[in-house]
Design an enzyme around this catalytic site. Structure first.
Site, PDB file in Angstrom:
ATOM      1  N   GLY A 176       0.987  -1.274  -0.339  1.00  0.00           N
ATOM      2  CA  GLY A 176      -0.333  -0.101  -0.206  1.00  0.00           C
ATOM      3  C   GLY A 176       1.096   1.144   0.197  1.00  0.00           C
ATOM      4  O   GLY A 176       2.307   1.123   0.221  1.00  0.00           O
ATOM      5  N   CYS A 177      -0.196   2.189  -0.378  1.00  0.00           N
ATOM      6  CA  CYS A 177       1.066   3.682  -0.216  1.00  0.00           C
ATOM      7  C   CYS A 177       1.323   4.013   1.210  1.00  0.00           C
ATOM      8  O   CYS A 177       2.966   4.483   1.463  1.00  0.00           O
ATOM      9  CB  CYS A 177       0.161   4.438  -0.837  1.00  0.00           C
ATOM     10  SG  CYS A 177      -1.809   5.018  -0.098  1.00  0.00           S
TER      11      CYS A 177
END
EC number: 1.2.1.38
Length: 325
Positions: A130-131
């Site tokens: 994920g970011c």
């Protein structure tokens, strides 16, 4: 010979960024695009700036049964959607899942490409981080690997741009009036990325991350993640910087900087910037990580992972400069 590429979820920001990178990649040829909300449209109708060679490619409704012959598929679907959507993709099609459903799932490599590239090379299924994990773990990994900080007392304060919430539609809660000139904390104590971050901290350190605190904030900018981590450790600033430089020696996409990083530095790129400030007398280490949430935090790292699984140079299609200003 070109690698035949498809993208499912092309209508959103992550899928659109993947399309932008694939379009200019020296070894990839985009031959298939799918998007639930834009099926039947041409690519140029959704993305007016698309290269002429891709303008008339028709976006299809996703159906793995009718897939053309693909070598590689990027999936950029909402959390909870990709597990079912990808279950019937032929086993010989390489997949990079930008969504969250396959992180730390058996049979899928965890695609933290700058930390474990050898575990990704040649794999058929890769789950993109994920970011927020991309930003936090880029900065924490060297310190955890060299035991410079305690893994069970980390507090993460993260800021992200509006595009991290997805493209949305007319009823989106993330329109201009709702997001301009305001900062909003969200996902307190239960953000979907928290288990992923904790598991990777434990994997890197061999210890427990039971005391992890993670609070993300939505801020009024389009792209970018800045994660600031407060950690317990006796290392000096110089020792932290030196550890990061050793850890990322020879790696193309992580920049270790003496100055606190800014989100603008990474805009439009696959770069991560990390820096540190420490006070040994206070048993305090501050680690900072910056990525573009659509770049290193999504499509950029996905292309990096695709390069690794396809046996290509890791930097292929990713060597452009960040956008400035």
């Amino acid at each position: 010979m070109s690698i035949r590429v498809g993208i499912v979820g092309i209508s959103g920001f992550g899928g659109g960024e993947a399309m932008r990178l694939v379009a200019s990649h020296p070894s990839f040829e985009l031959i298939y695009a799918a998007g639930e909300g834009s099926a039947g449209s041409r690519l140029v109708d959704r993305f007016p700036g698309v290269p002429a060679k891709l303008a008339d490619l028709v976006i299809e409704k996703w159906d793995p049964v009718t897939l053309p012959k693909l070598d590689l598929l990027f999936a950029s679907l909402p959390t909870g959607a990709s597990a079912e959507a990808l279950a019937r993709v032929p086993e010989d099609v390489r997949i990079v899942d930008i969504g969250g459903d396959h992180r730390y799932v058996e049979g899928w490599a965890y695609g933290l490409a700058d930390v474990w590239p050898a575990e990704i090379e040649g794999r058929i299924r890769v789950a993109n981080p994920g970011c927020f994990p991309a930003a936090t773990l880029s900065a924490l990994a060297p310190l955890l690997a060299e035991r410079l900080i305690e893994p069970d007392n980390i507090v993460i304060d993260a800021k992200t741009g509006i595009s991290g919430a997805g493209r949305g539609g007319a009823d989106s809660k993330f329109g201009y009036a709702e997001t301009n000139e305001t900062v909003v904390p969200y996902g307190l104590l239960k953000h979907v990325h928290m288990p992923e971050i904790a598991k990777t901290i434990e994997r890197l350190s061999g210890g427990s991350a039971a005391g992890l605190v993670f609070t993300p904030h939505l801020v009024p900018m389009t792209r970018g993640v800045l994660a600031t981590m407060y950690c317990r450790g006796r290392a000096s600033t110089g020792e932290c910087l030196d550890a990061a430089r050793r850890f990322y020696a020879g790696r193309a996409f992580v920049r270790v900087t003496d100055k606190p990083p800014q989100t603008k530095w990474a805009t439009g790129s696959n770069l991560a910037f990390v820096s540190y400030a420490a006070d040994p007398e206070r048993n305090l280490v501050i680690a900072m990580g910056v990525v573009d949430n659509l770049g290193k935090g999504a499509a950029g790292q996905a292309v990096q992972n695709a390069n690794l699984i396809c046996g290509l140079p890791e930097t292929a299609g990713l060597d452009g400069l960040p956008v400035w200003p």
